[in-house]
Design a protein around this motif. Structure first.
Motif, PDB file in Angstrom:
ATOM      1  N   LYS A1142       0.815  -1.088  -0.177  1.00  0.00           N
ATOM      2  CA  LYS A1142       0.000   0.018  -0.054  1.00  0.00           C
ATOM      3  C   LYS A1142       0.950   1.410   0.088  1.00  0.00           C
ATOM      4  O   LYS A1142       1.865   1.422   0.768  1.00  0.00           O
ATOM      5  CB  LYS A1142      -0.790   0.003   1.157  1.00  0.00           C
ATOM      6  N   PRO A1143       0.656   2.147  -0.841  1.00  0.00           N
ATOM      7  CA  PRO A1143       1.387   3.512  -1.012  1.00  0.00           C
ATOM      8  C   PRO A1143       1.252   4.139   0.263  1.00  0.00           C
ATOM      9  O   PRO A1143       0.173   4.394   0.865  1.00  0.00           O
ATOM     10  CB  PRO A1143       1.043   4.121  -2.212  1.00  0.00           C
ATOM     11  N   MET A1144       2.534   4.582   0.783  1.00  0.00           N
ATOM     12  CA  MET A1144       2.325   5.361   1.955  1.00  0.00           C
ATOM     13  C   MET A1144       2.862   6.844   1.744  1.00  0.00           C
ATOM     14  O   MET A1144       2.476   7.696   2.830  1.00  0.00           O
ATOM     15  CB  MET A1144       3.281   4.834   3.316  1.00  0.00           C
ATOM     16  N   ASP A1145       3.553   7.177   0.958  1.00  0.00           N
ATOM     17  CA  ASP A1145       4.249   8.527   0.722  1.00  0.00           C
ATOM     18  C   ASP A1145       3.303   9.194  -0.490  1.00  0.00           C
ATOM     19  O   ASP A1145       2.453   8.683  -1.041  1.00  0.00           O
ATOM     20  CB  ASP A1145       5.540   8.438   0.111  1.00  0.00           C
ATOM     21  N   SER A1146       3.365  10.627  -0.588  1.00  0.00           N
ATOM     22  CA  SER A1146       2.712  11.173  -1.293  1.00  0.00           C
ATOM     23  C   SER A1146       2.847  11.139  -2.753  1.00  0.00           C
ATOM     24  O   SER A1146       2.011  11.354  -3.682  1.00  0.00           O
ATOM     25  CB  SER A1146       2.768  12.871  -0.978  1.00  0.00           C
ATOM     26  N   ASN A1147       4.076  10.497  -2.942  1.00  0.00           N
ATOM     27  CA  ASN A1147       4.406  10.414  -4.277  1.00  0.00           C
ATOM     28  C   ASN A1147       3.979   8.961  -4.895  1.00  0.00           C
ATOM     29  O   ASN A1147       4.212   8.425  -6.099  1.00  0.00           O
ATOM     30  CB  ASN A1147       5.714  10.352  -4.737  1.00  0.00           C
ATOM     31  N   GLY A1148       2.822   8.375  -4.208  1.00  0.00           N
ATOM     32  CA  GLY A1148       2.411   7.082  -4.428  1.00  0.00           C
ATOM     33  C   GLY A1148       3.181   6.037  -4.406  1.00  0.00           C
ATOM     34  O   GLY A1148       2.934   4.859  -4.743  1.00  0.00           O
ATOM     35  N   SER A1149       4.409   5.890  -3.655  1.00  0.00           N
ATOM     36  CA  SER A1149       5.308   4.855  -3.265  1.00  0.00           C
ATOM     37  C   SER A1149       5.324   4.845  -1.873  1.00  0.00           C
ATOM     38  O   SER A1149       4.699   5.338  -1.262  1.00  0.00           O
ATOM     39  CB  SER A1149       6.279   5.167  -4.275  1.00  0.00           C
ATOM     40  N   CYS A1150       6.569   4.118  -1.598  1.00  0.00           N
ATOM     41  CA  CYS A1150       6.916   3.899  -0.203  1.00  0.00           C
ATOM     42  C   CYS A1150       8.368   3.212  -0.294  1.00  0.00           C
ATOM     43  O   CYS A1150       8.975   3.065  -1.236  1.00  0.00           O
ATOM     44  CB  CYS A1150       5.921   2.964   0.431  1.00  0.00           C
ATOM     45  N   ASP A1151       9.024   3.611   1.072  1.00  0.00           N
ATOM     46  CA  ASP A1151      10.324   2.872   1.158  1.00  0.00           C
ATOM     47  C   ASP A1151      10.297   1.802   2.197  1.00  0.00           C
ATOM     48  O   ASP A1151      10.235   1.952   3.262  1.00  0.00           O
ATOM     49  CB  ASP A1151      10.958   4.075   1.852  1.00  0.00           C
ATOM     50  N   PRO A1152       9.905   0.613   1.622  1.00  0.00           N
ATOM     51  CA  PRO A1152       9.553  -0.312   2.702  1.00  0.00           C
ATOM     52  C   PRO A1152      10.823  -1.111   3.039  1.00  0.00           C
ATOM     53  O   PRO A1152      11.984  -1.155   2.506  1.00  0.00           O
ATOM     54  CB  PRO A1152       8.650  -1.437   1.942  1.00  0.00           C
TER      55      PRO A1152
END
Length: 1284
Positions: A1142-1152
């Motif tokens: 699930k995207p967590m950042d505003s850019n539609g992505s995340c750093d998992p």
């Protein structure tokens, strides 16, 4: 003794006739019913049953019972006094009859007319035509000698006073009260003995003396002297007159005497012919004479029958002998004719006889008869009355009897027949009058004994003369040559004539008619004049017969002489019915029989019988009504009046049915009882119906609550209701008699719908029964000592008393025997409802009685202990409940419904049957609820102690104390008492309710503890307490059984339909299981330590993950792929990749990245928590990292051990953000050896999830632990996940 004499024969009164009821005064409500009821069915009787019945004076013991038959008159009653007066009247009548006989100057003629008038009612003692006799005797006395007339007038005056007193005692002078009609008084003769005969008294007396002087038979001089004395007394001649007439008789020549012989038959004759037979004839001759008398010859027989008559003149009566010879006739035959008989020869002896006859005929030409046998009979051995005998035949030289000959012998004189009949009738009358004057039962062997005798009572002379009278009459019959038929005709004529003045026993006439009627029917015995005399005598007898017929109710069925009198009377009518009345003969003249209504002619005996019985019944009703006139006109007095009338009429019918009917049917084929019933039916309906209808409309309804003291009515209407019930019962018994009398043909009878008069009254009676039942129940409970009535039962006296009351109501209903089917249905429904009301009232009374028992209090505590009294109270109500269904069955519901099906239809009957079932079911349920209420009352009293023990146990369980032991002991003691004394069903009920109370208390304590955030130890203690209680009450076992049975029960419900009671029980069990499950859940959670709760939370999360895996749906938070392996003491974890995070950042992505935790954490506190590298800006990170964690084999076996994968989004500035998580149980991790590499193992795809249930029970439990930092931090951490 005088009363006993008066009561014999027709003088006796029938049972219950004209009697006034005797008994004690009224005793309370319905007292007059109870003094006259029969014993009822035996019911269960408690030890104090008598005391309970005293509350209402024995109401139910007699309520609804059949009424007693009226008792006999007590000594000293007015009736007895009247009988004494009647006896005195009879004595005077007998004295006048004797005076009349003494005044007679000539014999009685056969043509004395029936006359006299009679006024007689039910209270007078009238025998036949006794009143007529009194008037006739009075007239004889007035026209006789002066002294006798004066004496008769004095006696009649005295009798008039007696009869006047008697009439005053009766209180009624109406002619309608008479049992008999007045008779003719016109043309009454001046003398009781007719003066139309050709002989005077001296001539008759002289003729009888002459016959005694020349007695037939062996009479001694002493016997003759006794007969002279007897005749002198009978004819009232003095010594001088007697001697004068005796000398004149001696001067006459001896009479011409003949011997009348009938040769009837012979038998067993010896054969004299060759064919083995004989040709017998009989020869008669006197020893003193030379003439021989021969009978006819009977050919070829040894059993000849002659029946031939001969008269042989006697010269020397006593010394002569009769010779009887039987000969074999030998006809004049030639030798040739005799030779022709050779073919009929019988045996060698017969052949020898034939040869002898041929030789005699051939040599002499003669033929001589051969003597078979002879017999010599002395004339003096022949009785004066004649005789029939078998005479043995003997022959000289023969030792054996040669046969027997039957003769009928009689010695008589030659006299003109008409003169002889006139003499005999006159003699019969004179001697009978004398015999009636004296008591024939007394010794009359001497003049002294004769003088001491008493006059013969009316209707008591049964045809037997004294021994001397028999000799005189027999000598006259023999010397006059009168045959038996004319002897009976003379008796008939003279007896009927004397019967008018002094009634004779009817058996005398019945026996005479047995002989005369066949002669009259044959028509060849008597002359036309004699037949007319026969019918004229019958006319004289009939008024007396009809009067006595109208009084047959006076006869006692226990008196054999009365039974003979009745049968003889009916036989007279039966003989009359069998005869055809000649033309010109009018048996029932309108003057004498004016009360006849249905006869079509003067000889209709059937119609006469009907009218006589009908009038008798109508007059008896009138007498009863007159005797029982009401002194007041109150409703209750009217009802009692109707009761008395009905009772007397029914008593008369019952007596007629039991005693008279069989004789009327057997002899006359006349429906006596049916005729009575038809009259009584109409008259009784006219009397009773208006009284009943008016009384029912005036009844006020009873209005009262369940407390019988609240009754809103007055005693007058209660009393009237009971009198009405008594009247119903006696009318019912009256109507039931119609079934026995009429069988099926009862159309037109008014009393068959008597019950419709009482419809409103029945509801009133049922209200009275309810009111009385409530009174008795209250008294029964008050007197109940609450101890078992018997060692074998578990209920006390009040339960037995209450059930006995119910069965008394059942007896009332059975005795009511309501004929209307539809009405019966309504009344049964009301009875059931009333019984339910009584049962509820009984339950309330029992609850009040035991309330307060078993309670104790001291300085430390207030305690309740279950006692035996409580158990008996519960059992008592249960006993009443169990008895309801059988009680309803015994009310006759099945029979009533079957009748309803026949009356209406099967559908209507089925509908009513279902309605009654519902009523009974509701009644049982209502009483059952009362049992539950009482048990609930008991458990409520136990609750405070149990509550205290439970509360203290929750606080101090794990400390050194005995709180739970005290709770278990308290429960054990009380439940043991309940188990020992309660029935199994009631104990199960009690156990359920006690558990329900304990269950409710525990649940309340748990929920309160949760609200108050009690420590885990509190819940742990309660949890232990719950387990102990479940074991004590066996609830765990019951719950398991319930789960096993649930499916089977559901199938049965599907097939058979639902039962309300069973569904309620199943619903209660399901609710109990639900509460147990809830308590187990709450106690399990709140009793855990914080670390255990945290572990429980992770297990819940694992469950959510597994549900997603099982559903096959994709997780919205992505998928994590891993490999795991246990190798010896190492846990190898390979994190492969993640997808669709699930995207967590505003850019539609995340750093998992992935953090790995081992759970429960308290077991792995020293273990490193591996972490993967962070992958920037990707939703599909490829980790491909392997971690090795040292873990002993013990840790590998940790129960509920988990590998917790937490995927987070790396944030350089703020805290890392939670993306999702996944779990792998230790139990799912394969354990391999070192040779197998991790890369060879299959990948595990774990759906990533986030917490979705903020109301999780575990989180709520953690939230309540404010004083626990670990719980507070964990809850705070998890709570934050729901805000994102």
């Amino acid at each position: 003794m005088e009363e006993e004499e008066v009561c014999k024969g027709l003088e006796s009164k029938g049972g219950g006739q004209g009697r006034r009821e005797s008994g004690e005064p009224l005793k309370g409500l319905w007292g007059h019913v109870f003094d006259r009821v029969n014993s009822v069915e035996d019911a269960e009787v408690a030890a104090d049953g008598t005391s309970v019945s005293h509350v209402d004076g024995g109401f139910f013991e007699k309520f609804g019972s059949l009424l007693k038959h009226p008792d006999d008159h007590p000594k000293g009653s007015p009736r007895s006094g009247r009988m004494v007066r009647e006896t005195a009247i009879r004595r005077k009548r007998s004295a006048k009859l004797a005076a009349a006989a003494a005044a007679a100057a000539v014999p009685v003629d056969a043509g004395v007319a029936v006359s006299g008038a009679e006024e007689d009612n039910e209270e007078e003692v009238v025998d036949g035509v006794g009143a007529v006799a009194e008037e006739m005797v009075a007239m004889e006395i007035k026209e006789g000698e002066e002294q006798l007339r004066e004496k008769g007038e004095e006696e009649e005056e005295g009798e008039g006073e007696e009869e006047e007193e008697e009439d005053e005692g009766v209180g009624s002078a109406s002619p309608h009260t008479s049992d008999s009609e007045p008779e003719e008084s016109e043309n009454k003769p001046k003398d009781i003995i007719s003066n139309t005969m050709v002989w005077n008294l001296e001539e008759l007396y002289s003729e009888v003396l002459y016959e005694i002087l020349h007695m037939i038979g062996d009479g001694t001089e002493e016997e003759r002297e006794e007969l002279y004395s007897y005749l002198r007394e009978a004819f009232k001649f003095d010594e001088e007159k007697h001697n004068s007439l005796l000398e004149a008789a001696r001067a006459k020549e001896a009479p011409d005497i003949v011997l009348n012989v009938e040769v009837i038959e012979a038998k067993e004759l010896k054969p004299k012919d060759a064919n083995g037979l004989s040709d017998p004839y009989c020869t008669l001759y006197l020893t003193s004479g030379s003439h021989r008398y021969n009978t006819s010859v009977k050919s070829e027989t040894l059993q000849p029958s002659w029946e031939e008559h001969f008269s042989l003149p006697l010269q020397k009566c006593l010394e002569d002998q009769l010779n009887i010879e039987v000969w074999d006739f030998d006809p004049a035959e030639t030798v040739a004719e005799k030779m022709k008989k050779i073919g009929g020869v019988k045996g060698v002896k017969g052949l020898r006889k034939l040869m002898k006859e041929i030789a005699v005929t051939a040599s002499t030409g003669k033929h001589n008869d051969e003597l078979i046998g002879s017999h010599v009979l002395p004339i003096k051995s022949i009785p004066v009355t004649g005789q029939t005998l078998w005479c043995p035949l003997e022959k000289k030289g023969k030792g054996k009897v040669q046969g027997m000959v039957k003769l009928k012998l009689a010695v008589g004189a030659v006299k003109n027949f008409q003169v002889a009949m006139q003499e005999h009738r006159s003699l019969v009358k004179m001697l009978l009058l004398y015999e009636l004057e004296k008591d024939t039962n007394s010794s009359i062997d001497s003049l002294d004994g004769l003088a001491a005798s008493k006059p013969c009572r009316p209707y008591s002379w049964s045809g037997e003369f004294s021994s001397k009278g028999v000799i005189v009459l027999t000598q006259h019959l023999a010397q006059a040559g009168i045959n038996a038929y004319h002897q009976f005709l003379a008796q008939w004529i003279e007896y009927t004539s004397i019967h008018v003045d002094h009634p004779l026993h009817f058996a005398v006439f019945s026996r005479i008619l047995d002989t005369l009627v066949p002669c009259i029917q044959g028509g060849n015995v008597f002359s036309e004049d004699e037949v007319k005399m026969f019918w004229d005598s019958y006319k004289k007898l009939l008024p007396s017969c009809f009067n006595c017929l109208k009084k047959v109710r006076r006869l006692s069925k226990d008196d054999k002489s009365a039974e003979l009198q009745l049968r003889s009377l009916l036989s007279i009518f039966a003989h009359l019915k069998s005869l055809e009345c000649p033309d010109g003969i009018e048996l029932f003249s309108p003057t004498l029989f004016s009360w006849f209504k249905t006869i079509e002619n003067g000889c209709d005996i059937e119609g006469g019988l009907h009218d006589a019985v009908t009038q008798c019944a109508q007059e008896w009703v009138y007498v009863i009504l007159e005797e029982n006139k009401m002194d007041e006109t109150s409703d209750d007095t009217k009802l009692k009046h109707a009761i008395t009338v009905t009772q007397k009429l029914r008593s008369d019918l019952q007596k007629a049915l039991d005693f008279h009917e069989k004789h009327f049917q057997e002899i006359l084929h006349f429906p006596y009882t049916k005729t009575l019933y038809k009259v009584y039916d109409y008259e009784l309906s006219e009397v009773a119906k208006p009284i009943v209808t008016d009384a029912c409309w005036k009844l006020k309804p009873l209005r009262f609550s369940d407390n019988p003291e609240d009754v809103m009515t007055d005693s007058e209407h209660l009393q009237m209701g009971t009198s009405l019930f008594e009247l119903y019962l006696i009318l019912q018994r009256f109507a039931i008699l119609a079934g026995r009398i009429y069988c099926m043909d009862m159309d037109g009878l008014k009393m068959q719908d008597y019950h419709n008069w009482f419809t409103k009254g029945v509801a009133h009676w049922l209200d009275i029964a309810l009111f009385k039942a409530l009174q008795r129940i209250e008294k029964a409970v008050e007197l109940d000592a609450l101890v078992p009535v018997d060692a074998s039962v578990q209920y006390s006296s009040s339960a037995v008393d209450t059930l006995a009351i119910y069965y008394q109501i059942k007896i009332f209903w059975n005795q009511l025997s309501w004929p209307d089917v539809e009405g019966s249905y309504s009344f049964i429904a009301k009875i059931i409802d009333d019984i339910c009301r009584c049962s509820v009232y009984y339950a309330d009374m029992m609850a009040k009685k035991v309330d307060g028992l078993g309670e104790s209090e001291n300085a430390y505590e207030k305690k309740f202990v279950v006692t035996n009294e409580w158990c008996l109270a519960i059992n008592n109500i249960g006993y009443i409940q169990e008895s309801l269904a059988p009680f309803v069955q015994e009310l006759g519901t099945d029979a009533m419904l079957n009748k309803l099906a026949d009356y209406q239809s099967e559908t209507a009957a089925d509908h009513c049957r279902e309605t009654l079932k519902l009523v009974v079911s509701n009644a049982e349920e209502t009483v059952g609820n009362k049992i539950v209420d009482l048990i609930q009352m008991l458990t409520d009293k136990m609750s405070p102690a149990m509550q205290r023990f439970l509360q203290e146990g929750a606080e101090l369980l794990n400390q050194e104390n005995n709180i739970m032991d005290r709770l278990m002991q308290y429960l054990d003691e009380n439940l043991m008492t309940l188990h020992s004394n309660l029935s199994d069903e009631n104990f199960d009920r009690t156990l359920e309710i006690v558990w329900a109370n304990v269950e409710a208390m525990l649940l309340t304590m748990i929920e309160t503890g949760v609200e108050k955030r009690r420590p885990p130890s509190f819940f742990a203690n309660l949890h232990e307490t719950l387990r102990m209680l479940l074991s004590f009450f066996r609830r765990e076992e019951q719950c398991c059984q319930m789960q096993q049975q649930q499916q089977q029960e559901e199938e049965e419900v599907h097939v058979n339909g639902e039962d309300g009671c069973e569904e309620k029980k199943r619903g209660g069990r399901r609710e109990s299981k639900r509460k147990i499950d809830r308590m187990e859940s709450l106690l399990s959670l709140h009793g855990m330590e914080t670390c255990e709760l945290i572990q429980q939370y992770h297990l819940e999360r694992l469950g959510e993950q597994l549900s997603i895996e099982g559903s096959g749906q994709a997780s919205p938070f992505g998928l994590l792929t891993v490999r795991l392996q246990f190798v010896e003491d190492v846990l190898r974890i390979g994190v492969m990749n993640a997808r669709n995070l699930k995207p967590m950042d505003s850019n539609g992505s995340c750093d998992p990245f992935v953090r790995i935790h081992l759970l429960p954490e308290e077991k792995f506190t020293g273990t490193t928590k591996p972490r993967t590298k962070t992958h920037k800006k990707t939703l599909f990170p490829l980790f491909d990292e392997v971690f090795t964690v040292q873990m002993s084999s013990d840790l590998q076996q940790t129960k509920d051990g988990l590998v917790h994968f937490v995927v987070k989004d790396y944030d350089m500035i703020s805290a890392n953000e939670f993306i999702a998580e996944a779990y792998v149980p230790f139990s799912k991790i394969p354990s391999t050896d070192i040779t197998i590499g991790l890369e060879t193992l299959p990948q595990v795809h774990l759906p990533l999830t986030r917490p979705t249930n903020p109301d999780s029970k575990v989180l709520l439990a953690l939230e309540h632990r404010h004083g626990d930092k670990l719980a507070r931090d964990f809850y705070k951490n998890k709570k934050s996940l729901f805000s994102h």
